[in-house]
Design an enzyme around this catalytic site. Structure first.
Site, PDB file in Angstrom:
ATOM      1  CE  LYS A   1      -8.252   1.868   9.351  1.00 45.63           C
ATOM      2  NZ  LYS A   1      -9.486   2.050   8.581  1.00 45.63           N
TER       3      LYS A   1
ATOM      4  CB  SER B   1     -10.010  -4.291  10.362  1.00 45.76           C
ATOM      5  OG  SER B   1     -10.207  -5.176   9.283  1.00 45.76           O
TER       6      SER B   1
ATOM      7  CG  HIS C   1      -7.988  -1.119  12.791  1.00 45.58           C
ATOM      8  ND1 HIS C   1      -9.071  -0.309  13.043  1.00 45.58           N
ATOM      9  CD2 HIS C   1      -8.160  -1.613  11.547  1.00 45.58           C
ATOM     10  CE1 HIS C   1      -9.867  -0.324  11.993  1.00 45.58           C
ATOM     11  NE2 HIS C   1      -9.344  -1.102  11.067  1.00 45.58           N
TER      12      HIS C   1
HETATM   13  C1  LIG Z   1      -6.250  -3.447   8.624  1.00 43.95           C
HETATM   14  C2  LIG Z   1      -6.445  -2.281   7.707  1.00 43.95           C
HETATM   15  N1  LIG Z   1      -5.437  -1.917   6.897  1.00 43.95           N
HETATM   16  C3  LIG Z   1      -5.556  -0.885   6.059  1.00 43.95           C
HETATM   17  C4  LIG Z   1      -6.710  -0.148   6.006  1.00 43.95           C
HETATM   18  C5  LIG Z   1      -6.811   0.988   5.037  1.00 43.95           C
HETATM   19  O1  LIG Z   1      -6.615   2.192   5.699  1.00 43.95           O
HETATM   20  P1  LIG Z   1      -7.187   3.558   5.098  1.00 43.95           P
HETATM   21  O2  LIG Z   1      -8.605   3.671   5.594  1.00 43.95           O
HETATM   22  O3  LIG Z   1      -6.264   4.584   5.635  1.00 43.95           O
HETATM   23  O4  LIG Z   1      -7.139   3.429   3.620  1.00 43.95           O
HETATM   24  C6  LIG Z   1      -7.778  -0.472   6.822  1.00 43.95           C
HETATM   25  C7  LIG Z   1      -9.034   0.332   6.763  1.00 43.95           C
HETATM   26  O5  LIG Z   1     -10.103  -0.162   6.663  1.00 43.95           O
HETATM   27  C8  LIG Z   1      -7.658  -1.566   7.693  1.00 43.95           C
HETATM   28  O6  LIG Z   1      -8.662  -1.919   8.487  1.00 43.95           O
END
Ligand SMILES: Cc1ncc(COP(=O)(O)O)c(C=O)c1O
Length: 394
Positions: A241, A182, A210
């Protein structure tokens, strides 16, 4: 008089301010769009995860309103008591079909999906082998599980192999990577790690937060992108997202999903989505299937913007996705770059330690399918102007 036992919090905040790392929340005063109003200022928005512009897509909006009219604003309970509505089950069936897995369980967020699943599947006798840049929700899940945590350097498959070779054959092992990282926008070593998982008998898990809606056919994610169907035991995706709404899910076998229904703590102890969210997510799946040109536009914009930043001489790291970091080193410089861009009409969030290593602070940019060429050209011109002013590019 009793002294405030939370005084140390203010001291910590002061330290952040002295280090230039204090973050003021930016307040969005309009819809989440390619150009939005934050803190009273209209800016080209390069900070959202709204990759496909679905937060404001008419089909999602209508589906969500219709579900609210028909089913109300809340589910009223956790899933295991009275909070499993038919619309939740329908979303899980739709997602399983989309991901080409036997079953799916939906969580309240991607964070809950990762943390809840890792903590449910592993025990203190097990071991997790994890890329050093995996998301915080994976790290928290590992800690909650009390399993031994072995971290391998970013994308270093050989190092992961060495870790696995040092572990007892009979010990249960989970090998885990993000599909798209991310903060750097690069791809996990999914096929190579699947190979290791097969060789060493590990459970293979990929967090595709992502990648959902971005990579693979119709946005099916990195497992589809790499042709790794059937090789990943636990796939996590997010609905927060590119899908434009809220939530996370785990795709895998029927047994895995049934187990998580019984053991994943966010599933057991936190209320399920309002029906409007489930309806919006299903409408998003319709859009991915019926309007794949949106994903193509995301990629055209990504190529245009990324190559523009590179031509200007910015360090964009190893990104392979619509997430393009502009790496500047010092945390204070990243925050200054972000602030100056904002003052000039471009919102790109500054990110510093502990989210990224101390010497790799950056502003992170994310283009969406809905940015116009004009908006992206304006953003590039602004990056050029501010980057020169701060001595980041010649
Ligand atoms: C790689 C990754 N996994 C999981 C999440 C968590 O997702 P959510 O925003 O749906 O809680 C994020 C969000 O920042 C992320 O970047």
């Amino acid at each position: 008089m009793r002294s405030d036992p939370l005084n140390f919090l203010a001291t910590d905040l002061d330290t952040l301010k002295q280090q230039g790392l204090y973050r003021q929340l930016r307040i969005l005063e309009s819809e989440q769009r390619a150009t939005s109003t934050f803190d009273g200022r209209q800016v080209v928005n390069l900070s959202s995860n709204n990759y496909l512009g679905l937060t404001t897509h008419p089909r999602l909006r209508e589906a969500s309103l219709e579900a609210t009219r028909k089913l109300g604003v809340g589910s009223g309970s956790v899933r295991t008591i009275a909070g499993t509505m038919e619309i939740h089950m329908e979303l899980e069936r739709r997602l399983a079909d989309f991901k080409k897995t036997e079953a799916v369980v939906v969580f309240q967020s991607g964070f809950a999906a990762n943390a809840g699943t890792v903590a449910a599947v592993l025990t203190k006798d097990d071991v997790v082998v994890s890329d050093e840049l995996n998301h915080a929700s994976i790290i928290d899940g590992c800690r909650l599980s009390r399993a031994a945590i072995k971290v391998f350097p970013h994308k270093d498959v050989e190092a992961a192999r060495r870790v696995l070779m040092g572990l007892p054959a009979g010990q249960r092992k989970l090998l885990i990577t993000d599909g798209v990282f991310s903060m750097d926008g690069d791809l996990g070593m999914v096929p190579q790690l699947c190979g290791l998982a097969e060789e060493f008998g590990c459970i293979m898990m990929v967090d595709d937060a992502h990648a959902s809606g971005v990579f693979g056919r119709n946005g099916r994610g990195t497992i589809d992108h790499f042709g790794a169907h059937g090789r990943v035991d636990i796939q996590v995706g997010t609905l927060s997202k590119a899908i434009g709404a809220l939530g996370g899910y785990v795709a895998g076998s029927k047994t895995l999903v049934e187990y998580l229904y019984h053991r994943a703590r966010p599933f057991l102890f936190s209320t399920s989505h309002p029906p409007s969210v489930a309806a919006a997510c299903m409408a998003a799946l319709d859009v991915l299937e019926q309007e794949p040109q949106i994903i193509e536009r995301l990629w055209e914009n990504t190529r245009f913007f990324k190559s523009g930043l590179e031509r200007l001489g910015f360090n964009t790291g190893l990104s392979q996705s619509p997430i393009t970091p502009v790496i500047v080193g010092e945390g204070a410089l990243a925050m200054k770059l972000s602030d100056r861009l904002f003052a000039e009409g471009v919102f790109a969030q500054g990110i510093a330690f502990p989210t990224v290593p101390r010497d790799k602070a950056r502003v992170r940019t994310i283009v969406t399918a809905t940015h116009t060429r004009g908006e992206l050209e304006f953003a590039l011109d602004t990056f050029a102007k501010v980057g020169r002013e701060l001595g980041i590019i010649p």
